[in-house]
Scaffold this motif. Structure first.
Motif, short mmCIF file in Angstrom:
data_model
loop_
_atom_site.label_atom_id
_atom_site.label_comp_id
_atom_site.label_asym_id
_atom_site.label_seq_id
_atom_site.Cartn_x
_atom_site.Cartn_y
_atom_site.Cartn_z
N ALA A 68 -8.89 19.56 -21.20
CA ALA A 68 -10.11 20.30 -21.14
C ALA A 68 -11.10 19.90 -22.37
O ALA A 68 -11.86 20.27 -22.56
CB ALA A 68 -10.11 21.89 -21.13
N LEU A 138 -7.91 28.89 -19.41
CA LEU A 138 -8.82 28.17 -19.43
C LEU A 138 -10.00 28.68 -18.81
O LEU A 138 -11.32 28.77 -19.74
CB LEU A 138 -8.70 26.90 -18.65
CG LEU A 138 -7.50 25.71 -18.91
CD1 LEU A 138 -7.49 24.93 -17.96
CD2 LEU A 138 -7.97 25.38 -20.45
N ALA A 208 -6.32 22.10 -15.34
CA ALA A 208 -7.26 21.41 -16.30
C ALA A 208 -8.26 20.91 -15.27
O ALA A 208 -9.41 20.84 -15.56
CB ALA A 208 -6.76 20.76 -17.37
N GLU A 211 -10.38 23.53 -13.07
CA GLU A 211 -10.97 24.43 -13.83
C GLU A 211 -12.62 24.05 -13.71
O GLU A 211 -13.52 24.97 -13.70
CB GLU A 211 -10.65 24.78 -15.27
CG GLU A 211 -11.35 25.73 -16.19
CD GLU A 211 -12.36 25.09 -16.99
OE1 GLU A 211 -13.23 25.88 -17.54
OE2 GLU A 211 -12.34 24.06 -17.12
N PRO A 212 -13.05 22.76 -14.15
CA PRO A 212 -14.63 22.66 -13.99
C PRO A 212 -15.35 22.63 -13.04
O PRO A 212 -16.42 23.16 -12.79
CB PRO A 212 -14.95 21.25 -14.45
CG PRO A 212 -13.48 20.92 -15.19
CD PRO A 212 -12.25 21.75 -14.61
#
Length: 236
Positions: A68, A138, A208, A211-212
């Protein structure tokens, strides 16, 4: 340097108190008690060392933070070494108490598969449980820092995944948590250790990557301070 020392000490405390709750008291406190022990220890560490190091105390979380782009590769490498050393120290203290105190160890604290779940099922389970944990870390922290109610969400998530995983594998979701007990657990534990290193790391990587796409926006999260971020977990 204090960040790395915090990660080593934090992981040692996580293993000592949380794994120790299973080693010495599984029959008395049961699965729920052990799960709560893991969650409560991580909750305490999140607020104690979160402002210093982010309170990863877990190589899978560190890998997630690295992908990240919240820490550098060098920082991530030293974090992981510190976590593994801390996990070994934490388990060594448990064994020392068991030996010098003539205390009965109800379990050896190592993760395992084969009795209630096979290797394939254990692998998938550990990937999914770690994905859940790292994703929450995260998403609630946003950066490599712990603020506000971040620690509560992280601690409760660790307790949750342990409630699911303890009956099947003992729940790893953390290679550093697994390495220490396996080193003291004999050849069988060492032979199965690979799964509890690789599967959690894969879970961290997947979290990771996901997550975005799961964030509503790139805007500041409600509990993130307004001050600009300074590397090292400090704000100006």
């Amino acid at each position: 340097m204090n960040r790395y020392m915090a990660e080593a000490a934090g992981t040692a405390l996580l293993v000592f108190f949380a794994v120790g709750s299973a080693v010495f008291g599984l029959a008395e406190i049961g699965t729920l008690g052990v799960a709560l022990a893991f969650g409560l220890v991580l909750l305490a560490l999140a607020y104690a060392i979160g402002p210093v190091s982010g309170s990863h105390v877990n190589p899978a979380v560190t890998v997630g933070m690295l992908l990240a782009k919240r820490i550098t590769p060098v920082e991530a490498g030293v974090y992981i070494v510190a976590q593994v050393v801390g996990g070994i120290v934490g388990m060594a203290v448990i064994r020392l108490i068991a030996g010098l105190g003539n205390t009965t160890m109800q379990v050896n604290g190592a993760n395992s598969y084969g009795e209630k779940i096979n290797a394939g099922g254990a692998f998938i389970l550990e990937v999914v449980l770690t994905f859940m944990l790292v994703l929450v870390v995260l998403m609630v922290t946003r950066r490599n820092d712990v603020y506000g109610f971040d620690g509560l969400a992280i601690g409760l998530t660790l307790a949750l995944v342990h409630l699911v995983g303890i009956p099947l594998t003992g729940t790893s979701v953390n290679p550093a948590r697994s390495i220490g007990p396996a080193l003291f657990g004999g050849w069988h534990s060492m032979a199965q250790l690979w799964l509890f290193i690789i599967a959690p790391l894969i879970g961290g990587v997947l979290a990771a990557l996901a997550e975005p796409y799961l964030r509503a926006s790139t805007a500041r999260t409600p509990n993130e301070p307004n001050e600009p971020h300074v590397p090292g977990g400090q704000s100006s």
